[in-house]
Design an enzyme around this catalytic site. Structure first.
Site, PDB file in Angstrom:
ATOM      1  N   GLN A  70       0.815  -1.208   0.000  1.00  0.00           N
ATOM      2  CA  GLN A  70       0.000   0.000   0.000  1.00  0.00           C
ATOM      3  C   GLN A  70       0.855   1.267   0.000  1.00  0.00           C
ATOM      4  O   GLN A  70       2.054   1.239   0.280  1.00  0.00           O
ATOM      5  CB  GLN A  70      -0.921   0.013   1.218  1.00  0.00           C
ATOM      6  CG  GLN A  70      -2.013  -1.038   1.139  1.00  0.00           C
ATOM      7  CD  GLN A  70      -3.084  -0.828   2.180  1.00  0.00           C
ATOM      8  OE1 GLN A  70      -3.104  -1.492   3.207  1.00  0.00           O
ATOM      9  NE2 GLN A  70      -4.001   0.077   1.920  1.00  0.00           N
ATOM     10  N   HIS A  71       0.200   2.373  -0.336  1.00  0.00           N
ATOM     11  CA  HIS A  71       0.703   3.748  -0.163  1.00  0.00           C
ATOM     12  C   HIS A  71       1.749   4.185  -1.192  1.00  0.00           C
ATOM     13  O   HIS A  71       2.043   5.367  -1.288  1.00  0.00           O
ATOM     14  CB  HIS A  71       1.295   3.962   1.237  1.00  0.00           C
ATOM     15  CG  HIS A  71       0.488   3.439   2.362  1.00  0.00           C
ATOM     16  ND1 HIS A  71      -0.860   3.693   2.491  1.00  0.00           N
ATOM     17  CD2 HIS A  71       0.833   2.668   3.430  1.00  0.00           C
ATOM     18  CE1 HIS A  71      -1.304   3.102   3.586  1.00  0.00           C
ATOM     19  NE2 HIS A  71      -0.300   2.473   4.167  1.00  0.00           N
ATOM     20  N   ASP A 233      -2.236  -4.805   0.348  1.00  0.00           N
ATOM     21  CA  ASP A 233      -1.738  -6.098   0.812  1.00  0.00           C
ATOM     22  C   ASP A 233      -2.395  -6.569   2.098  1.00  0.00           C
ATOM     23  O   ASP A 233      -2.746  -7.754   2.222  1.00  0.00           O
ATOM     24  CB  ASP A 233      -0.214  -6.079   0.943  1.00  0.00           C
ATOM     25  CG  ASP A 233       0.323  -4.919   1.772  1.00  0.00           C
ATOM     26  OD1 ASP A 233      -0.470  -4.087   2.255  1.00  0.00           O
ATOM     27  OD2 ASP A 233       1.555  -4.852   1.929  1.00  0.00           O
TER      28      ASP A 233
END
Length: 465
Positions: A70-71, A233
């Site tokens: 992520q991110h 994830d």
């Protein structure tokens, strides 16, 4: 029919191919990712191709879905070209940008609007860093995507001219609720992007991926396979574990994560729990620590043993390690938000500072940080009845034993598996059949809680002020 799930994690890409009806694993493949906190997304695409080939290809697969770290900030120009290497979740250079955004809008306002209080991990802070540190690159940004968004787009045949079958159609970028909720400019509560926040970060508006529901299809690959919505994830792991309300997942990998399945949005102005959405239509409040399995790796290295022997040493010491406490902020920390922090060892005496004592303090310190995060979830109203312990460290008997002394709910250890990739495969089956799969989950251990309060009390006494 067959479905495939892809896990494009920080360290590697994994592909599983499963039977859509039963969930039976038929084949799998993997390929490594480069180290570092910024990576050319082309390296992920190359690794995905290698992992797919290792898994026997996708020609016989009816649907595929991607879950990914992520991110990460993937910025594209108007021609669909990646402008600069992606900044990953564990890149902390945007810590000052995070503080600036909190000062400008206020933590409570941001938590209410997006479910998050910005820290260096989140995409919004990386965009602000880009605006301030690389203004020429920021000015070129036409679209912002996350790793799984970009990989799903490429799987469907989109990308820069000359490198893709369908060309650079930025409006065809898609994402899902779980990954969108980790950006800092999308609201799990309203289900909409907050373009004012995006503009405040980047300096101008940009194309953002269409947010899909868990059973929706992003499109098809050039060969005709359905492409599911995908997931972040952690949400992928929750779906892969078939986690439900009352379940808390503690994952001990590169990072340590605590995520709880919830029926309603969670808003935490302290920022300890990020109010994320999940991959099944609900919510997934999450806390992450930067220091997890690497704490054990580093301590084992210092003691000259492997991690298995570290566990054996730890069990030679009494609970509480005779007062030895490791505050394990080796790489700074995200929860609590201390990006410049370092690790500290407290309570050293001739009785406590032994090889077994240090081994036990390392495991207890790592787990206490995760237990603090779980307490924060409970304070926000999250129900916690069962703890699912996953990640490589969950296989260590000492970690399991000490977890039962730190946590106060039953600890269930699922059988080893690629749960993020499995969650993506479940989502692919969901998009294919219209129903959430009920594939079985095998477990290897269930450990009843035997809390030893001193462990957490002495850790709390050393908490940063």
């Amino acid at each position: 029919m067959l479905v495939a799930g892809i896990d494009s994690s920080t360290q590697s890409c994994k592909v599983v191919v499963r039977d859509a009806a039963t969930g039976r694993l038929l084949r799998e493949g993997r390929a490594p990712h480069p180290d570092g906190t910024e990576v050319d997304p082309a390296r992920w695409w190359d690794a995905l191709q290698h992992a797919v080939r290792a898994a026997g290809g996708l020609d016989d697969v009816a649907a595929v879905s991607v879950a990914a770290q992520q991110h990460g900030m993937v910025v594209l120009d108007e021609g669909g070209r990646v402008i600069r290497d992606a900044l990953l979740w564990n890149d902390t250079r945007s810590a000052d940008a995070a503080r600036d955004l909190v000062r400008e809008f206020g933590a409570e306002v941001l938590a209410e609007r997006t479910g998050l209080v910005p820290v260096a991990s989140f995409t919004i802070t990386k965009l602000r860093w880009l605006r301030d540190a690389e203004p020429d690159n920021a000015a070129r940004v036409a679209a912002v995507a996350l790793p799984h968004d970009w990989l799903s787009w490429r799987l469907r045949g989109y990308g820069p001219e000359g490198e893709s079958a369908r060309g650079p159609v930025l409006e065809e970028l898609t994402t899902d609720r779980s990954d969108a909720s980790g950006t800092g400019y999308w609201s799990p509560r309203t289900g909409r992007y907050d373009h004012e926040l995006l503009i405040a970060a980047l300096g101008h508006d940009a194309v953002l991926p269409t947010v899909l529901g868990p059973d929706e299809t992003a499109g098809r690959t050039p060969s005709g396979a359905r492409v599911g919505a995908g997931a972040g994830d952690n949400a992928g792991a929750a779906l892969g574990l078939d986690a439900d309300t009352g379940d808390v997942v503690v994952s001990i990998g590169t990072s340590g994560t605590v995520f709880s399945v919830a029926d309603a949005p969670v808003i935490d102005p302290s920022g300890i729990a990020a109010g994320l959405a999940d991959a099944a239509g609900g919510f997934l409040p999450l806390s992450a620590t930067l220091n997890a399995a690497r704490v054990l790796d580093q301590t084992a290295l210092v003691l000259g043993v492997d991690v298995a022997d570290l566990g054996d040493l730890a069990l030679e010491a009494e609970p509480g390690a005779s007062g030895l406490v490791l505050q394990p902020y080796f790489d700074g920390e995200r929860t609590p938000n201390l990006p410049e922090a370092t690790a500290t060892l407290f309570g050293m005496t001739r009785a406590s500072f032994t090889r077994p004592g240090l081994a036990r303090a390392a495991i207890e310190g790592m787990l206490c940080g995760l237990a603090d995060a779980l307490d924060a979830h409970r304070a926000l109203g999250v129900d916690a009845r069962r703890l699912l312990l996953i990640g490589g460290a969950a296989l260590n008997p000492a970690v399991r034993e000490i977890a039962s002394r730190v946590f106060d709910i039953p600890v269930v250890v699922p059988a080893p598996g690629e749960y993020v990739a499995d969650g993506a495969a479940r989502q692919a089956a969901w998009a294919l059949t219209g129903s959430r799969p009920g594939w079985p989950i095998d477990t290897v251990a269930t450990i009843e809680p035997r809390p030893f309060p001193v462990i957490r009390e002495q850790y709390a006494a050393r908490a940063p002020s």
